[in-house]
Design an enzyme around this catalytic site. Structure first.
Site, PDB file in Angstrom:
ATOM      1  N   PHE A 136       0.903  -0.922   0.070  1.00 28.24           N
ATOM      2  CA  PHE A 136      -0.195   0.166  -0.065  1.00 28.24           C
ATOM      3  C   PHE A 136       1.152   1.072  -0.068  1.00 28.24           C
ATOM      4  CE2 PHE A 136      -2.574   3.360   1.856  1.00 28.24           C
ATOM      5  CZ  PHE A 136      -3.419   3.462   0.638  1.00 28.24           C
ATOM      6  N   LYS A 270     -11.550   4.204   8.046  1.00 30.63           N
ATOM      7  CA  LYS A 270     -12.292   3.616   7.232  1.00 30.63           C
ATOM      8  C   LYS A 270     -13.369   2.633   8.101  1.00 30.63           C
ATOM      9  CE  LYS A 270      -8.556   4.212   4.502  1.00 30.63           C
ATOM     10  NZ  LYS A 270      -7.576   5.288   5.136  1.00 30.63           N
TER      11      LYS A 270
END
Ligand code: P71
Length: 469
Positions: A136, A270
């Site tokens: 990521f 998130k």
């Protein structure tokens, strides 16, 4: 009576489900016309990160910090204890993390990359390898800034947008074992495991894989750390698709998964349904002492880590809400609804449909564009021009450059991400999005690519500028 129109449930031969909440407060949306969008996009250098959100109609840039909080979370904000040290909200957060993720020691941070920075600085020695299930962007950058060398050990299927394997986030244990054999266990800083895997299309890791990984890393004395950012959604996929987990609540699956790891970092923006926040949590006491010391240098005291008391309270409540089965189901099913529509129309997307986003396969949209003409960046621009929908490039621009050679990294996946915020948009918004993607698909043959004009040194996708070829 003949039935022509069908509800969403009827179309798939089942009873419909609905969101487990109703709307109490609304935020008006604004739509500017095509000419204004053309101007806004050119001014933004064809980079959706550089648009003003006032010029965006439906914002699917990210699911990060963009979710709607509940009435209980907003009420919790009013109980913020803004003491510099020892805020009660910190202790509520610590209790929520211990209860739902199971780790002993908690360090709050302002968001995920704050936690990535701390763990990378403490756990990586210069020149060590950090194997992970696909990179990521921010995670890899912090690992590299700490002197680590990232090695991708995700299974091959993850790099193939057409493979329908159910757990494309899995680590390929043979790849990891080969790395350990070649470099020696002492030269591996830790294994960096993310569930679900963002850059692979939101693909999950199976419980069987984390168990096997645990066994392998323990045998070599290597630590296993989890990026828990979308781990709740990962638990949903285990419940739905892995044998033996169908009757277990998501909360129990999450706890068990985390038990196989030594610690975790989190972007709470998130899964945890907050607009800002993150944490690091770890079982090892000595490592915790080091992290707790470092957090005061970069983030703030170890009982607030760059957050206000009220932010920590919203996070503590959000964590509990995030693991409720009916919440996770409606969230992931909304993503699936959009994905099924596009699949039905034979628009190329990454399969299986992931947890937080639909990833359009830009290589198959624009086979006439080379990767140097930035197909995924182009598709994001086209969607915005068509309808004011904002998406995000996840291809060669996001992949950055190889720190050793300075060449573009060239990922096989060249994707445009339509990311769905939690509890924000309705099914009608999804229909509008689907029709816009269909329009971009219809005009794909005449679409021209982009040329890179400027890129900054770090995380170039945020601020790079392009012009139309
Ligand atoms: C997303 C983001 C936010 C973002 C970050 C970088 C580029 C574009 C957008 C953030 C994550 C993430 C995972 C798996 C750590 C972070 C960093 N994702 N791990 O997907 O997805 O957390 O943003 O809170 O610092 O839009 P942070």
């Amino acid at each position: 009576m003949s039935i022509h129109l069908q509800t969403m449930g009827q179309q798939s031969g089942r009873r419909s489900w609905a969101e487990p909440w109703k709307i109490k407060m609304v935020e008006p949306l604004r739509m500017i016309d095509r000419t204004a969008r053309e101007q806004a996009l050119a001014e933004a250098g064809y980079n959706t990160f550089l648009l003003r959100s006032d010029d965006v109609y439906i914002d699917l840039l990210t699911d990060s910090g963009t979710s709607a909080m509940s009435d209980r979370q907003w009420a919790g904000m009013m109980t913020g204890d803004e003491a510099y040290a020892g805020s009660r909200n910190y202790y509520n957060l610590e209790a929520a993390i211990r209860r739902h993720y199971g780790y002993r020691h908690v360090v709050p941070t302002h968001q995920g990359r704050g936690a990535e920075h701390l763990i990378s600085q403490v756990a990586i020695r210069r020149g060590q390898f950090v194997p992970g299930n696909m990179y990521f962007t921010t995670t890899r950058l912090h690992q590299e800034l700490a002197g680590g060398i990232f090695v991708d050990v995700i299974c091959d299927e993850a790099h193939d947008p057409q493979s329908t394997a159910p757990f494309k986030g899995n680590v390929d244990l043979a790849k990891l074992e080969a790395l350990i054999d070649r470099e020696g266990a002492e030269n591996i800083a830790y294994v960096s495991l993310a569930g679900t895997v963002n850059m692979a299309g939101g693909q999950p890791v199976s419980m069987a894989n984390v168990r096997a990984l645990r066994e392998l890393t323990a045998r070599h004395g290597i630590r296993l750390y989890l990026d828990a950012t979308r781990m709740v959604e990962n638990a949903f996929f285990i419940q739905q698709n892995e044998d033996g987990w169908g009757d277990k609540p998501i909360a129990a699956i999450l706890r068990e998964f985390c038990e196989h790891t030594d610690g975790a970092w989190m972007s709470a923006k998130k899964d945890s349904l907050v607009n800002i926040g993150g944490w690091l949590a770890i079982n090892d006491r000595d490592l915790f002492e080091e992290l707790r010391n470092l957090v005061v240098v970069y983030e703030g005291l170890h009982t607030y880590g760059g957050l206000a008391g009220r932010d920590m309270e919203a996070m503590a409540i959000g964590i509990a809400e995030s693991v409720a089965d009916e919440h996770v189901r409606s969230r992931v099913e909304q993503v699936r609804y959009l994905g099924e529509l596009l699949s039905e129309w034979e628009i190329p997307i990454v399969r299986p449909i992931g947890g937080h986003a639909i990833f359009l396969d830009a290589r198959r949209f624009y086979p006439h564009l080379s990767q140097d003409e930035f197909p995924a960046q182009t598709l994001a621009a086209e969607l915005y021009l068509d309808s004011g929908i904002r998406s995000m490039e996840r291809g060669i621009v996001s992949a950055g450059r190889d720190p050793a050679t300075g060449e573009h990294n060239r990922p096989r996946l060249e994707l445009t991400r339509l990311t769905i915020p939690r509890r924000v948009y309705t099914q009608a918004h999804m229909d509008v999005v689907a029709e816009s993607v269909l329009a971009a698909w219809g005009s794909r043959a005449s679409t021209r690519g982009l040329k890179l004009l400027y890129e900054p040194k770090y995380l170039r996708f945020f601020q790079a500028r392009f012009e139309r070829l």
